[in-house]
Design a protein around this motif. Structure first.
Motif, PDB file in Angstrom:
ATOM      1  N   LEU A 162     -29.329  46.236 -24.974  1.00 31.68           N
ATOM      2  CA  LEU A 162     -29.321  44.867 -24.486  1.00 31.68           C
ATOM      3  C   LEU A 162     -30.113  44.703 -23.194  1.00 31.68           C
ATOM      4  O   LEU A 162     -30.003  43.674 -22.525  1.00 31.68           O
ATOM      5  N   ALA A 163     -30.906  45.679 -22.820  1.00 33.22           N
ATOM      6  CA  ALA A 163     -31.730  45.559 -21.624  1.00 33.22           C
ATOM      7  C   ALA A 163     -32.664  44.359 -21.784  1.00 33.22           C
ATOM      8  O   ALA A 163     -33.377  44.247 -22.791  1.00 33.22           O
ATOM      9  N   PRO A 164     -32.683  43.430 -20.826  1.00 32.65           N
ATOM     10  CA  PRO A 164     -33.488  42.211 -20.962  1.00 32.65           C
ATOM     11  C   PRO A 164     -34.957  42.459 -21.293  1.00 32.65           C
ATOM     12  O   PRO A 164     -35.540  41.714 -22.095  1.00 32.65           O
ATOM     13  N   ALA A 165     -35.558  43.486 -20.697  1.00 35.98           N
ATOM     14  CA  ALA A 165     -36.971  43.757 -20.980  1.00 35.98           C
ATOM     15  C   ALA A 165     -37.193  44.137 -22.439  1.00 35.98           C
ATOM     16  O   ALA A 165     -38.177  43.716 -23.064  1.00 35.98           O
ATOM     17  N   ARG A 166     -36.281  44.919 -23.000  1.00 35.59           N
ATOM     18  CA  ARG A 166     -36.402  45.308 -24.408  1.00 35.59           C
ATOM     19  C   ARG A 166     -36.192  44.098 -25.308  1.00 35.59           C
ATOM     20  O   ARG A 166     -36.874  43.939 -26.327  1.00 35.59           O
ATOM     21  N   LEU A 167     -35.234  43.256 -24.957  1.00 38.40           N
ATOM     22  CA  LEU A 167     -34.977  42.058 -25.752  1.00 38.40           C
ATOM     23  C   LEU A 167     -36.194  41.127 -25.749  1.00 38.40           C
ATOM     24  O   LEU A 167     -36.583  40.606 -26.791  1.00 38.40           O
ATOM     25  N   ARG A 168     -36.777  40.940 -24.579  1.00 46.03           N
ATOM     26  CA  ARG A 168     -37.950  40.069 -24.503  1.00 46.03           C
ATOM     27  C   ARG A 168     -39.101  40.633 -25.321  1.00 46.03           C
ATOM     28  O   ARG A 168     -39.797  39.884 -26.024  1.00 46.03           O
ATOM     29  N   ALA A 169     -39.300  41.938 -25.246  1.00 57.48           N
ATOM     30  CA  ALA A 169     -40.366  42.560 -26.038  1.00 57.48           C
ATOM     31  C   ALA A 169     -40.123  42.335 -27.526  1.00 57.48           C
ATOM     32  O   ALA A 169     -41.069  42.098 -28.291  1.00 57.48           O
TER      33      ALA A 169
END
Length: 254
Positions: free
Chosen positions: A60-67
């Motif tokens: 659920l890390a925001p950077a991974r979600l955005r990617a």
């Protein structure tokens, strides 16, 4: 399983104009397969998807979600209408930051709306107060296969998160073709004077267990899809639903 072109065409003729998918479906190829199969038809559908599962696990890390959302835009050839956090109950401590991340995706134009899709909402209740970003929608299990405590938790989570809408999923426990559903008579939930098939009565009941504005149902059969689409004309009795909910609570020792 990705829908066929024929099934998508049939969906439009029966009035079904929304598709639900996920970043990890079909071994992380679902978006590309859907875009390739649908072609120009894709713009006639409202598309929702889910992010949170990756080849290296649930993250659920925001950077991974955005990617993942950016990849969904590229693979679909258009921004998805709604993006959900996929089963955040697997990592409740990451809920607040993940919600902020998807809210930022919406602000960046990567999606029109965002939400939380949870199979088990109970673990999220204790951390919902930490969430400042308000989701547009919460997606939860709906229907006769859902236990009473899960129905209660879904309603409480929607309120705690301040979501504007609630959708349902898996009304037939993930398998509408299971023979058991041809034996379960949900017609007792319908308002008097309505005559529906057992599958249609089950779906009508699911719209009230808990109350949802739409339901995601998987099918590969045009005939089954037409039967399901026609179920929206039927209405569950609020009185019967209330009595059923009380029975569930009593059975749980409440």
């Amino acid at each position: 399983m990705a829908p066929t072109r024929t099934l998508l065409e049939h969906a439009l003729t029966t009035g079904v104009t929304a598709l639900d998918t996920a970043f990890n479906y079909d071994r992380f190829t679902g978006h590309r397969v859907l875009a390739r199969t649908a072609g120009e038809l894709l713009d006639r559908f409202e598309v929702s998807t889910k992010v949170g599962y990756f080849p290296d696990g649930h993250i659920l890390a925001p950077a991974r979600l955005r990617a993942a959302v950016e990849q969904a835009v590229a693979d679909l050839g258009r921004p998805p209408d709604t993006v959900f956090l996929h089963n955040p109950e697997r990592e409740p401590s990451g809920l607040a930051a993940a919600c902020e991340g998807l809210a930022a995706c919406r602000e960046a134009g990567l999606c029109r709306a965002w939400g939380v899709a949870t199979w088990n909402p109970a673990p999220l209740l204790a951390v919902a107060f930490t969430v400042d970003a308000k989701p547009d929608v919460v997606m939860v299990r709906a229907g006769l296969a859902v236990r009473g405590e899960a129905l209660d938790a879904a309603e409480r989570l929607t309120v705690k998160l301040g979501a504007g809408d609630r959708w349902g999923m898996a009304p037939f426990a993930g398998n509408p073709n299971d023979p058991v559903w041809s034996k379960v008579d949900a017609s007792v939930f319908l308002e008097p004077g309505q005559s529906a098939s057992r599958i249609q009565a089950g779906l009508a009941a699911a719209f009230a267990l808990p109350a949802v504005s739409r339901i995601a149902v998987g099918t590969s059969s045009p005939q089954h899809l037409a039967e399901l689409a026609a179920a929206v004309r039927y209405t569950a009795s609020s009185g019967v639903v209330a009595e059923y909910r009380e029975l569930l609570r009593a059975g749980a020792g409440r």
